[in-house]
Design an enzyme around this catalytic site. Structure first.
Site, PDB file in Angstrom:
ATOM      1  N   GLU A  90     -30.531 -50.073  17.057  1.00  0.00           N
ATOM      2  CA  GLU A  90     -31.913 -49.789  16.678  1.00  0.00           C
ATOM      3  C   GLU A  90     -32.721 -51.062  16.469  1.00  0.00           C
ATOM      4  OE1 GLU A  90     -31.539 -45.451  14.552  1.00  0.00           O
ATOM      5  OE2 GLU A  90     -31.306 -47.207  13.247  1.00  0.00           O
ATOM      6  N   CYS A 103     -38.347 -56.366  14.322  1.00  0.00           N
ATOM      7  CA  CYS A 103     -37.084 -56.562  13.601  1.00  0.00           C
ATOM      8  C   CYS A 103     -35.953 -56.263  14.574  1.00  0.00           C
ATOM      9  CB  CYS A 103     -37.046 -55.638  12.392  1.00  0.00           C
ATOM     10  SG  CYS A 103     -35.530 -55.749  11.421  1.00  0.00           S
ATOM     11  N   CYS A 110     -22.103 -53.434  11.590  1.00  0.00           N
ATOM     12  CA  CYS A 110     -21.967 -54.686  10.836  1.00  0.00           C
ATOM     13  C   CYS A 110     -20.616 -54.712  10.124  1.00  0.00           C
ATOM     14  CB  CYS A 110     -23.093 -54.797   9.812  1.00  0.00           C
ATOM     15  SG  CYS A 110     -23.144 -56.375   8.928  1.00  0.00           S
ATOM     16  N   CYS A 114     -22.054 -54.193   2.999  1.00  0.00           N
ATOM     17  CA  CYS A 114     -22.826 -54.204   1.754  1.00  0.00           C
ATOM     18  C   CYS A 114     -22.984 -52.768   1.261  1.00  0.00           C
ATOM     19  CB  CYS A 114     -24.192 -54.841   1.976  1.00  0.00           C
ATOM     20  SG  CYS A 114     -24.103 -56.600   2.394  1.00  0.00           S
ATOM     21  N   CYS A 117     -26.226 -50.555   2.159  1.00  0.00           N
ATOM     22  CA  CYS A 117     -26.764 -50.653   3.508  1.00  0.00           C
ATOM     23  C   CYS A 117     -26.133 -49.638   4.463  1.00  0.00           C
ATOM     24  CB  CYS A 117     -26.559 -52.072   4.042  1.00  0.00           C
ATOM     25  SG  CYS A 117     -27.163 -52.336   5.719  1.00  0.00           S
ATOM     26  N   CYS A 328     -35.825 -51.256   5.312  1.00  0.00           N
ATOM     27  CA  CYS A 328     -34.743 -52.192   5.030  1.00  0.00           C
ATOM     28  C   CYS A 328     -33.487 -51.462   4.549  1.00  0.00           C
ATOM     29  CB  CYS A 328     -35.208 -53.179   3.961  1.00  0.00           C
ATOM     30  SG  CYS A 328     -33.982 -54.406   3.502  1.00  0.00           S
TER      31      CYS A 328
END
Length: 343
Positions: A90, A103, A110, A114, A117, A328
């Protein structure tokens, strides 16, 4: 077929030499791909027809349209791209008056995991190539109107250094997009293995995700704290000058009742003392199966004011695209991939 998009000038020179073309053809290809934005080798009209045919036998330009787009009520657009490995990634376009920020993602998923996230919850599905990183910039309809690029999408950019550093070179090189480094920001959790390399090679801006001034608490939010303690990251950053063109920003997501009080504000001030930097305060965007809460705006403003009153410049970043899961910490192509696999 291999893409020309994502090749540096030296790589293009190697390609034309290997195909028996004049060396200057590399600059012509770079101009067609990066400046004139052609999508077909046949359109490179100052290259001979025979050489175009030879080039097309071995390469393609490599620009592909997004597979889908979702538009937020605030004008933010989230694009979905399919990669060469048939995975999904994305990208978020954020228009804001005279600014238009993209962005971009650097990985499929990932590794950093975290807690807050969605990309981290997805897990790691692979690195993007330089071509796939740049395609996010070149393929969207708004490409020519972009004013800023932020490496803040899916993935940890410094965990994919080779592809990301090449993308930065192409974005800022005179033979590439020829952008000023001031228009580009790389965001990292503080991956120190390649942070020094980035600081030495690039003049693009740097953003560090911090989220707590207390190591134990930060480690619960960001497991990377155990491998790369924020104190060690700051020790490295203090060796560089951020008072001129290149800016240093710390990103701080605010969670209600966890890191949004005066104690945390004063600890953050002390931790960042002496650094020429600013702090971006970010509202937490609730995601499934995470028990963290969003802090209210009044509390965020109190936190910001404490920082500002003590000489640490702080701003509250406006949330964009939350209704389409583009804000975010909300990027994830996992649900889309799962849906496709179920069909």
């Amino acid at each position: 077929m291999e893409a020309l998009l994502g090749k540096t000038l030296s790589e293009l020179q190697e390609i034309v030499t290997s195909l028996g073309m004049p060396k200057f053809t590399a600059k012509q290809i770079a101009q067609w791909v990066y400046e004139k934005r052609v999508r077909d080798i046949e359109d490179m009209t100052n290259i001979s027809k025979a050489h175009r045919a030879l080039l097309a036998e071995n390469y393609e330009v490599g620009v592909y349209d997004p597979a889908e787009a979702a538009v937020s009520k605030d004008g933010t657009i989230k694009y979905l791209f399919r990669t060469s490995t048939d995975k999904l990634v994305e990208t978020v376009y954020i228009p804001d008056h005279d600014r238009a920020t993209l962005c971009v993602s650097s990985q499929m998923g990932c590794k950093m995991n975290c807690y807050f996230c969605m990309t981290g919850k997805q897990g790691f599905n692979g690195h993007l190539t330089t071509s796939e990183i740049l395609n996010q910039i070149f393929a969207i309809p708004e490409s020519l109107s972009l004013t800023n690029i932020v490496f803040m999408g899916m993935g940890e950019p410094l965990d994919n250094p080779s592809a990301v550093f090449k993308a930065l070179e192409i974005i800022t090189a005179p033979w590439g997009l020829a952008w000023s480094p001031k228009r580009v920001t790389l965001s990292t959790i503080g991956q120190m293995q390649h942070l020094k390399e980035y600081l030495d090679q690039s003049q693009c801006h740097l953003a560090i995700s911090i989220h707590s001034p207390f190591p134990g608490e930060r480690a619960e939010l960001m497991p990377v704290e155990k491998a790369y303690p924020i104190e060690k990251v700051l020790e490295l950053l203090r060796q560089y000058d951020f008072s001129h063109q290149r800016h240093l920003t710390f990103e701080y997501i605010i969670f209600r009742g966890l890191n949004d009080d005066a104690k945390h504000a004063h600890a953050l001030i002390k931790l960042l003392s002496g650094l020429d930097c600013k702090v971006n305060l970010i509202r937490f965007h609730a995601i499934p199966n995470v028990d963290l809460k969003t802090s209210d705006m009044a509390q965020m403003e109190k936190f910001r004011d404490i920082l500002n009153e003590h000489g640490l410049t702080a701003t509250i970043r406006a949330s964009r695209g939350e209704d389409i899961f583009a804000a975010c910490g909300m990027l994830s192509s996992l649900r889309k991939q799962d849906k496709e696999q179920a069909l």
